[in-house]
Scaffold this motif. Structure first.
Motif, PDB file in Angstrom:
ATOM      1  N   GLU A 167       0.797  -1.206  -0.022  1.00  0.00           N
ATOM      2  CA  GLU A 167      -0.144  -0.402   0.308  1.00  0.00           C
ATOM      3  C   GLU A 167       0.926   1.363   0.002  1.00  0.00           C
ATOM      4  O   GLU A 167       0.209   2.248  -0.184  1.00  0.00           O
ATOM      5  N   ALA A 168       2.068   0.985   0.656  1.00  0.00           N
ATOM      6  CA  ALA A 168       2.966   2.228   0.448  1.00  0.00           C
ATOM      7  C   ALA A 168       3.417   2.370  -0.959  1.00  0.00           C
ATOM      8  O   ALA A 168       4.178   1.352  -1.203  1.00  0.00           O
ATOM      9  N   ASP A 169       4.242   3.764  -0.763  1.00  0.00           N
ATOM     10  CA  ASP A 169       5.075   3.751  -2.583  1.00  0.00           C
ATOM     11  C   ASP A 169       6.143   4.055  -1.918  1.00  0.00           C
ATOM     12  O   ASP A 169       7.585   3.785  -2.813  1.00  0.00           O
ATOM     13  N   ALA A 170       6.411   4.036  -0.508  1.00  0.00           N
ATOM     14  CA  ALA A 170       7.774   4.520  -0.487  1.00  0.00           C
ATOM     15  C   ALA A 170       8.070   3.964   1.513  1.00  0.00           C
ATOM     16  O   ALA A 170       6.595   4.316   1.837  1.00  0.00           O
ATOM     17  N   ILE A 171       9.282   4.134   2.207  1.00  0.00           N
ATOM     18  CA  ILE A 171       8.703   3.337   3.256  1.00  0.00           C
ATOM     19  C   ILE A 171       9.810   3.816   4.070  1.00  0.00           C
ATOM     20  O   ILE A 171      10.796   4.062   3.277  1.00  0.00           O
ATOM     21  N   ILE A 172      10.185   4.745   5.250  1.00  0.00           N
ATOM     22  CA  ILE A 172      10.697   5.191   6.525  1.00  0.00           C
ATOM     23  C   ILE A 172      10.789   3.783   7.272  1.00  0.00           C
ATOM     24  O   ILE A 172       9.985   3.837   8.114  1.00  0.00           O
TER      25      ILE A 172
END
Length: 509
Positions: A167-172
């Motif tokens: 669901e996320a485009d990028a992750i921290i």
């Protein structure tokens, strides 16, 4: 209004709608793809329990709206979006949406679940009028490796669903110490999110960086050294774009500091040096020691909860160094916390690649839908998807970054590092890609670009270069041409006698 190269993806979604016009379930999935395409970039914050995720979110948003206690809300996925007025919505597992009251207590947003248990809730949505949410949707996830299997499963279902795009485009991803659980999660996210493009779209945060040096004033220097060691770690390097140390508690407190806190910190800074150093020697002394200030025990505990002993020491030092008011002190503490470096990274590496990241996620989801529910038009739609993926140079750059961070390429270390930089690994501006300063003139730019092109054409055309390295070389060449054209629009293209090595799909669009 859609733009920035996403129109072709929207056209494929529209074509798919016509193909599935008699399948309500498929149309509902296509609607989610269309929404994702049109909304801001989605960045998830993940990590093991107590990594400081919610605190970092508050620092990024600039408001204390993410719950930081160990309540029911921290066991649930929370979505933070921009809204003109504050709103809180519970999305239940049965599909029902329930609006909840918005209430703040002593500056903190209080999210009450009413009669609902955490395992009845799919996610909680918070809309907030923060300018920082206009361009980014932030997703707070429950702790990885939680003692509660259901809690860990919430994050896994969102970020590493296995058979569908994340669901996320990028992750921290937030680390305290590098554990096997961290590596396993990032590997799963990379496998799910990257698919056939094998892209890297994760950033590792060395969280609670002030605690690494036991709250000493030089704690962030120690944290920076540890982050550099992690940055060069073989496993982590292949899974994340960078490792950035951040003192999340300090960042949150600095972004949301009020005048009463500033007054208390200034009073501490004005103490006699010896008395101040004795007071700040430990948490216990700070709470219990009698001194010349007017601060009561409750006020001292409040400062510790908000700033930590490290933050109080740093704030006193900055005030003695000339911070004039609460705004000035806030800016200095934010700079010291590492938050500015994090925000710069998000802009340079994630927001600048919004089109590529969204294109990949939506098209992979669409491809899965078509393969699971074949229709007569499937071959044509899949062909459109393949063509968009082939023509998206930003996706190939992300793939380059992933491959360059492994040991599978037959390139010299210097060439590998140059390839990473040119593909945007150190920043996506044209000058950063070419390794030039902001003051570089046209002649310097042209000479530098031509040298790089000649070098990589040589690698691509060498009979000693294997296929993987040759493909990577062509991506590098395309990136240099793009940087040159951006900086020298009237004279940035290669000379007519330069022959590009590659397929038509790798030529200019």
């Amino acid at each position: 209004m859609m733009g920035g190269g996403l129109e072709s993806v929207a056209d494929v979604i529209d074509r798919s709608r016509r193909a599935y016009d008699d399948d309500p379930a498929a149309l509902e999935v296509l609607d989610t793809f269309d929404t994702r395409l049109r909304e801001p970039l989605r960045i998830a914050v993940a990590g093991i329990v107590k990594a400081g995720k919610s605190t970092l979110l508050n620092a990024l948003i600039g408001e204390r709206i993410a719950p930081t206690d160990a309540g029911e809300c921290t066991r649930t996925v929370m979505w933070y979006r921009y809204g003109r007025t504050p709103q809180i919505t519970l999305q239940l597992m049965n599909g029902e949406r329930v609006p909840m009251p918005v209430k703040r207590v002593q500056g903190d947003l209080q999210i009450e679940l009413g009669d609902y248990a955490a395992d009845e809730i799919d996610w909680i949505g918070v809309e907030w009028p923060s300018e920082h949410l206009r361009r980014t949707i932030l997703i707070d996830t429950p702790g990885i490796a939680s003692l509660s299997i259901d809690t860990s499963a919430q994050a896994a279902r969102l970020l590493t669903p296995g058979s569908s795009p994340t669901e996320a485009d990028a992750i921290i991803y937030m680390l305290r110490h590098l554990h096997a659980a961290d590596i396993h999660f990032l590997e799963a996210f990379n496998d799910t999110a990257a698919g056939r493009s094998q892209a890297v779209n994760a950033l590792a945060i060395l969280s609670r960086a002030d605690e690494l040096g036991s709250g000493r004033i030089d704690s962030l220097i120690s944290a920076a050294k540890i982050a550099d060691r992690y940055r060069r770690d073989g496993e982590l390097r292949a899974l994340t774009l960078d490792v950035v140390p951040v003192a999340g508690l300090l960042a949150e407190a600095a972004r949301t500091m009020n005048e009463s806190e500033f007054t208390a910190l200034r009073e501490i800074s004005l103490m006699d040096r010896g008395e101040r150093e004795r007071l700040l020697l430990s948490v216990d002394r700070f709470v219990r020691r009698s001194d010349s200030t007017t601060l009561g025990v409750a006020e001292r505990r409040g400062l510790l909860d908000r700033f930590g002993i490290f933050g109080i020491r740093l704030a006193a030092g900055q005030l003695r160094a000339g911070a004039k008011n609460s705004t000035d002190l806030s800016e200095r503490l934010v700079q010291q916390s590492g938050l500015v470096d994090l925000q710069r990274f998000i802009n340079d590496q994630f927001r600048s690649r919004t089109v590529a990241l969204k294109t990949r996620a939506v098209l992979q989801g669409l491809e899965l839908l078509i393969r699971e529910k074949p229709v007569q038009e499937a071959a044509g739609i899949l062909g459109d998807i393949e063509q968009i993926m082939l023509n998206n140079h930003e996706l190939r750059e992300l793939g380059l970054l992933a491959r360059a961070r492994t040991s599978t390429l037959s390139l010299r270390e210097a060439d590998r590092a140059d390839a990473e930089r040119i593909a945007g690994g150190s920043g996506t501006s044209a000058l950063q890609r070419l390794g030039l300063p902001e003051t570089a003139g046209d002649d310097q730019i042209r000479a530098r670009a031509e040298d790089i092109l000649a070098h990589w054409h040589g690698i691509a055309q060498s009979p000693l270069t294997d296929r993987a390295a040759a493909d990577l070389s062509r991506v590098v060449i395309r990136s240099v041409e793009g940087a040159m054209a951006e900086l020298l629009p009237l004279g940035g293209r290669p000379a007519p006698d330069v022959v590009l090595s590659g397929t038509p799909a790798e030529g200019r669009r």
